[in-house]
Design a protein around this motif. Sequence first.
Motif, short mmCIF file in Angstrom:
data_model
loop_
_atom_site.label_atom_id
_atom_site.label_comp_id
_atom_site.label_asym_id
_atom_site.label_seq_id
_atom_site.Cartn_x
_atom_site.Cartn_y
_atom_site.Cartn_z
N ARG A 196 0.81 -1.13 -0.02
CA ARG A 196 -0.06 0.11 -0.06
C ARG A 196 0.91 1.29 0.00
NH1 ARG A 196 -4.77 -2.45 1.93
NH2 ARG A 196 -4.59 -4.61 1.27
N SER A 197 0.35 2.29 -0.57
CA SER A 197 0.96 3.43 -0.61
C SER A 197 0.92 4.21 0.88
CB SER A 197 0.33 4.38 -1.74
OG SER A 197 0.40 3.90 -2.73
N GLU A 198 2.08 4.81 1.09
CA GLU A 198 2.40 5.59 2.52
C GLU A 198 1.59 7.03 2.22
OE1 GLU A 198 6.53 4.46 4.49
OE2 GLU A 198 6.67 4.97 2.33
N ASP A 227 -3.41 2.72 -8.60
CA ASP A 227 -2.24 3.70 -8.65
C ASP A 227 -2.28 4.31 -9.77
OD1 ASP A 227 -1.89 2.34 -6.23
OD2 ASP A 227 0.18 1.93 -6.52
N ARG A 287 3.03 -1.08 3.81
CA ARG A 287 3.09 0.42 3.30
C ARG A 287 4.30 0.44 2.97
NH1 ARG A 287 -1.36 3.04 3.48
NH2 ARG A 287 -3.02 2.41 5.44
N ALA A 304 -4.15 5.79 -0.64
CA ALA A 304 -4.02 4.88 0.60
C ALA A 304 -5.67 4.05 0.96
CB ALA A 304 -3.29 5.33 1.69
#
Length: 238
Positions: A102-104, A199, A136, A110
Amino acid sequence: MAEWSKRRFWSHAGISRRNGRYIISLDAENLKTPAQSVVALPTRASAALVAREWDELDGVIRLEEMPNTRLAFTAIDKVAPSRKHVAAEVAEYGETDLICYRSESPPELAERQEAAWNPLLAWCDNEFGAKLRKTRGVYFLEQPASGLARLRRAVAEFGEFELAAFSELVTLTGSLVLGLAAERGFISPDEAWRASRIDEDWQFERWGDDAEALEVAESRRRSLVAAHEFLEAIRSGD
Protein backbone atom coordinates in the motif's frame (compact mmCIF):
# COMPACT_ATOMS: atom_id res chain seq x y z
CA MET A 1 1.23 -23.59 -40.70
CA ALA A 2 4.85 -22.67 -40.11
CA GLU A 3 4.76 -19.23 -41.67
CA TRP A 4 2.78 -16.80 -39.50
CA SER A 5 2.96 -13.86 -41.91
CA LYS A 6 0.69 -15.69 -44.36
CA ARG A 7 -2.50 -14.15 -45.56
CA ARG A 8 -5.78 -16.00 -45.35
CA PHE A 9 -5.87 -18.98 -47.72
CA TRP A 10 -8.89 -20.89 -46.37
CA SER A 11 -12.60 -20.35 -46.83
CA HIS A 12 -13.92 -21.85 -43.59
CA ALA A 13 -12.68 -22.84 -40.13
CA GLY A 14 -14.34 -26.06 -39.01
CA ILE A 15 -14.51 -28.14 -35.83
CA SER A 16 -14.46 -31.93 -35.59
CA ARG A 17 -14.32 -34.26 -32.60
CA ARG A 18 -11.59 -36.86 -32.36
CA ASN A 19 -10.59 -38.97 -29.36
CA GLY A 20 -12.54 -36.75 -26.99
CA ARG A 21 -10.93 -33.53 -28.24
CA TYR A 22 -12.04 -30.83 -30.68
CA ILE A 23 -9.84 -30.26 -33.72
CA ILE A 24 -9.80 -27.00 -35.68
CA SER A 25 -9.48 -27.31 -39.45
CA LEU A 26 -8.89 -24.65 -42.07
CA ASP A 27 -10.71 -26.21 -44.98
CA ALA A 28 -9.00 -29.63 -45.24
CA GLU A 29 -5.90 -28.70 -43.23
CA ASN A 30 -5.68 -29.14 -39.45
CA LEU A 31 -4.68 -26.01 -37.59
CA LYS A 32 -1.26 -26.49 -35.99
CA THR A 33 0.72 -24.58 -33.40
CA PRO A 34 4.06 -22.92 -34.22
CA ALA A 35 5.69 -26.13 -32.91
CA GLN A 36 3.59 -28.11 -35.41
CA SER A 37 1.26 -29.77 -32.89
CA VAL A 38 -2.37 -30.23 -33.94
CA VAL A 39 -4.63 -27.83 -32.07
CA ALA A 40 -6.91 -30.13 -30.05
CA LEU A 41 -9.10 -28.44 -27.43
CA PRO A 42 -10.97 -30.07 -24.53
CA THR A 43 -14.39 -28.47 -25.08
CA ARG A 44 -16.51 -27.43 -28.04
CA ALA A 45 -16.94 -23.96 -26.53
CA SER A 46 -13.20 -23.34 -26.43
CA ALA A 47 -12.80 -24.70 -29.97
CA ALA A 48 -15.58 -22.39 -31.13
CA LEU A 49 -13.72 -19.36 -29.76
CA VAL A 50 -10.58 -20.32 -31.67
CA ALA A 51 -12.41 -21.24 -34.87
CA ARG A 52 -14.29 -17.94 -34.83
CA GLU A 53 -11.02 -15.99 -34.81
CA TRP A 54 -9.87 -17.82 -37.95
CA ASP A 55 -13.26 -17.44 -39.62
CA GLU A 56 -13.29 -13.71 -38.93
CA LEU A 57 -9.67 -13.06 -39.87
CA ASP A 58 -9.26 -10.68 -42.79
CA GLY A 59 -5.82 -10.29 -44.27
CA VAL A 60 -2.48 -11.07 -42.57
CA ILE A 61 -2.43 -13.45 -39.60
CA ARG A 62 -1.53 -11.52 -36.44
CA LEU A 63 -1.57 -13.72 -33.35
CA GLU A 64 -1.48 -10.70 -31.05
CA GLU A 65 -4.98 -9.93 -32.30
CA MET A 66 -6.20 -13.52 -31.77
CA PRO A 67 -6.21 -14.04 -27.98
CA ASN A 68 -7.98 -17.41 -27.94
CA THR A 69 -5.70 -18.89 -30.57
CA ARG A 70 -2.66 -17.53 -28.75
CA LEU A 71 -3.82 -19.09 -25.46
CA ALA A 72 -4.45 -22.44 -27.16
CA PHE A 73 -0.98 -22.36 -28.71
CA THR A 74 0.57 -21.42 -25.37
CA ALA A 75 -1.22 -24.24 -23.57
CA ILE A 76 -0.09 -26.84 -26.09
CA ASP A 77 3.45 -25.71 -26.90
CA LYS A 78 4.60 -24.12 -23.65
CA VAL A 79 2.44 -25.11 -20.68
CA ALA A 80 1.78 -28.79 -21.35
CA PRO A 81 5.48 -29.80 -21.52
CA SER A 82 6.28 -28.05 -18.21
CA ARG A 83 2.99 -27.53 -16.41
CA LYS A 84 4.40 -27.90 -12.88
CA HIS A 85 7.11 -25.35 -13.58
CA VAL A 86 4.66 -22.85 -15.08
CA ALA A 87 2.27 -23.31 -12.15
CA ALA A 88 5.11 -22.63 -9.70
CA GLU A 89 6.10 -19.45 -11.56
CA VAL A 90 2.52 -18.15 -11.55
CA ALA A 91 2.08 -18.96 -7.85
CA GLU A 92 5.22 -16.94 -7.03
CA TYR A 93 3.20 -13.78 -7.61
CA GLY A 94 1.66 -14.40 -4.18
CA GLU A 95 5.01 -13.77 -2.53
CA THR A 96 4.97 -10.11 -3.61
CA ASP A 97 1.30 -9.66 -4.42
CA LEU A 98 0.31 -6.20 -5.66
CA ILE A 99 -2.57 -5.83 -3.22
CA CYS A 100 -0.33 -6.40 -0.19
CA TYR A 101 1.72 -3.26 -0.87
CA ARG A 102 0.00 0.00 0.00
CA SER A 103 1.02 3.61 -0.57
CA GLU A 104 2.31 5.62 2.35
CA SER A 105 0.87 8.83 0.86
CA PRO A 106 -1.26 10.59 -0.14
CA PRO A 107 -3.94 9.44 2.32
CA GLU A 108 -6.67 9.49 -0.35
CA LEU A 109 -4.80 6.95 -2.48
CA ALA A 110 -4.13 4.74 0.51
CA GLU A 111 -7.84 4.83 1.37
CA ARG A 112 -8.78 3.72 -2.13
CA GLN A 113 -6.37 0.82 -1.89
CA GLU A 114 -7.71 -0.21 1.51
CA ALA A 115 -11.31 -0.08 0.31
CA ALA A 116 -10.63 -2.14 -2.83
CA TRP A 117 -8.00 -4.57 -1.59
CA ASN A 118 -8.90 -5.39 2.02
CA PRO A 119 -12.06 -7.34 1.03
CA LEU A 120 -9.95 -9.34 -1.43
CA LEU A 121 -7.42 -10.29 1.24
CA ALA A 122 -10.30 -11.31 3.52
CA TRP A 123 -11.76 -13.41 0.71
CA CYS A 124 -8.37 -15.06 0.11
CA ASP A 125 -8.20 -16.02 3.80
CA ASN A 126 -11.75 -17.40 3.80
CA GLU A 127 -11.40 -19.24 0.47
CA PHE A 128 -7.94 -20.76 0.88
CA GLY A 129 -6.94 -20.28 4.50
CA ALA A 130 -4.17 -17.98 3.23
CA LYS A 131 -3.94 -14.89 5.42
CA LEU A 132 -1.55 -12.63 3.54
CA ARG A 133 0.06 -9.69 5.27
CA LYS A 134 -0.03 -6.12 4.01
CA THR A 135 2.44 -3.28 4.39
CA ARG A 136 3.03 0.32 3.36
CA GLY A 137 5.85 1.17 1.02
CA VAL A 138 7.82 -0.99 -1.40
CA TYR A 139 10.08 -2.91 0.98
CA PHE A 140 9.79 -6.70 0.73
CA LEU A 141 7.31 -8.28 3.12
CA GLU A 142 7.67 -12.00 3.79
CA GLN A 143 4.36 -13.82 3.64
CA PRO A 144 3.36 -16.79 5.84
CA ALA A 145 4.71 -20.01 4.34
CA SER A 146 1.55 -21.95 5.14
CA GLY A 147 -0.67 -19.52 3.26
CA LEU A 148 1.62 -19.48 0.22
CA ALA A 149 1.66 -23.28 0.19
CA ARG A 150 -2.15 -23.37 0.05
CA LEU A 151 -2.18 -20.93 -2.85
CA ARG A 152 0.45 -22.97 -4.69
CA ARG A 153 -1.67 -26.09 -4.31
CA ALA A 154 -4.69 -24.28 -5.78
CA VAL A 155 -2.70 -23.21 -8.85
CA ALA A 156 -1.11 -26.66 -9.24
CA GLU A 157 -4.57 -28.17 -9.80
CA PHE A 158 -5.08 -26.38 -13.13
CA GLY A 159 -4.75 -28.31 -16.38
CA GLU A 160 -2.63 -26.87 -19.17
CA PHE A 161 -5.43 -24.94 -20.87
CA GLU A 162 -6.76 -23.56 -17.58
CA LEU A 163 -3.25 -22.59 -16.53
CA ALA A 164 -2.51 -20.78 -19.80
CA ALA A 165 -5.59 -18.60 -19.29
CA PHE A 166 -5.13 -18.18 -15.55
CA SER A 167 -1.54 -17.09 -16.05
CA GLU A 168 -2.85 -14.15 -18.09
CA LEU A 169 -5.22 -13.14 -15.26
CA VAL A 170 -2.29 -13.04 -12.86
CA THR A 171 0.41 -11.46 -15.00
CA LEU A 172 -1.85 -8.76 -16.43
CA THR A 173 -3.00 -7.66 -12.95
CA GLY A 174 0.27 -8.34 -11.14
CA SER A 175 -1.66 -10.19 -8.45
CA LEU A 176 -2.23 -13.85 -7.67
CA VAL A 177 -5.13 -12.92 -5.41
CA LEU A 178 -6.86 -10.86 -8.12
CA GLY A 179 -6.35 -13.69 -10.58
CA LEU A 180 -7.86 -16.25 -8.20
CA ALA A 181 -10.75 -13.95 -7.27
CA ALA A 182 -11.64 -13.54 -10.96
CA GLU A 183 -11.10 -17.24 -11.69
CA ARG A 184 -13.48 -18.25 -8.88
CA GLY A 185 -16.10 -15.61 -9.69
CA PHE A 186 -15.67 -13.49 -6.59
CA ILE A 187 -15.08 -10.50 -8.87
CA SER A 188 -15.50 -9.94 -12.61
CA PRO A 189 -12.53 -9.57 -14.98
CA ASP A 190 -13.22 -5.85 -15.29
CA GLU A 191 -13.36 -5.50 -11.50
CA ALA A 192 -10.02 -7.30 -11.27
CA TRP A 193 -8.59 -4.93 -13.86
CA ARG A 194 -9.84 -1.82 -12.06
CA ALA A 195 -8.48 -3.11 -8.74
CA SER A 196 -5.07 -3.59 -10.34
CA ARG A 197 -5.09 -0.07 -11.78
CA ILE A 198 -5.77 2.01 -8.69
CA ASP A 199 -2.33 3.62 -8.64
CA GLU A 200 -2.29 4.35 -12.38
CA ASP A 201 -5.81 5.75 -12.38
CA TRP A 202 -4.89 7.98 -9.47
CA GLN A 203 -1.96 9.40 -11.42
CA PHE A 204 -4.16 10.01 -14.47
CA GLU A 205 -6.63 11.93 -12.31
CA ARG A 206 -3.89 14.12 -10.94
CA TRP A 207 -1.71 14.69 -13.99
CA GLY A 208 -4.00 14.00 -16.92
CA ASP A 209 -4.40 11.15 -19.35
CA ASP A 210 -1.61 9.84 -21.57
CA ALA A 211 -3.16 8.67 -24.84
CA GLU A 212 -0.46 6.09 -25.56
CA ALA A 213 -0.56 4.68 -22.01
CA LEU A 214 -4.35 4.48 -22.14
CA GLU A 215 -4.20 2.60 -25.44
CA VAL A 216 -1.75 0.07 -23.98
CA ALA A 217 -3.89 -0.30 -20.86
CA GLU A 218 -7.02 -0.92 -22.90
CA SER A 219 -5.27 -3.57 -24.95
CA ARG A 220 -4.20 -5.33 -21.75
CA ARG A 221 -7.73 -5.10 -20.34
CA ARG A 222 -9.14 -6.74 -23.44
CA SER A 223 -6.58 -9.51 -23.11
CA LEU A 224 -7.63 -10.04 -19.51
CA VAL A 225 -11.30 -10.30 -20.44
CA ALA A 226 -10.46 -12.67 -23.29
CA ALA A 227 -8.42 -14.91 -21.00
CA HIS A 228 -11.33 -15.15 -18.57
CA GLU A 229 -13.71 -15.99 -21.42
CA PHE A 230 -11.33 -18.70 -22.63
CA LEU A 231 -11.05 -20.12 -19.11
CA GLU A 232 -14.82 -20.33 -18.80
CA ALA A 233 -15.05 -22.01 -22.20
CA ILE A 234 -12.44 -24.59 -21.17
CA ARG A 235 -14.52 -25.42 -18.11
CA SER A 236 -17.82 -25.60 -19.93
CA GLY A 237 -19.50 -28.88 -20.79
CA ASP A 238 -19.30 -30.27 -24.30
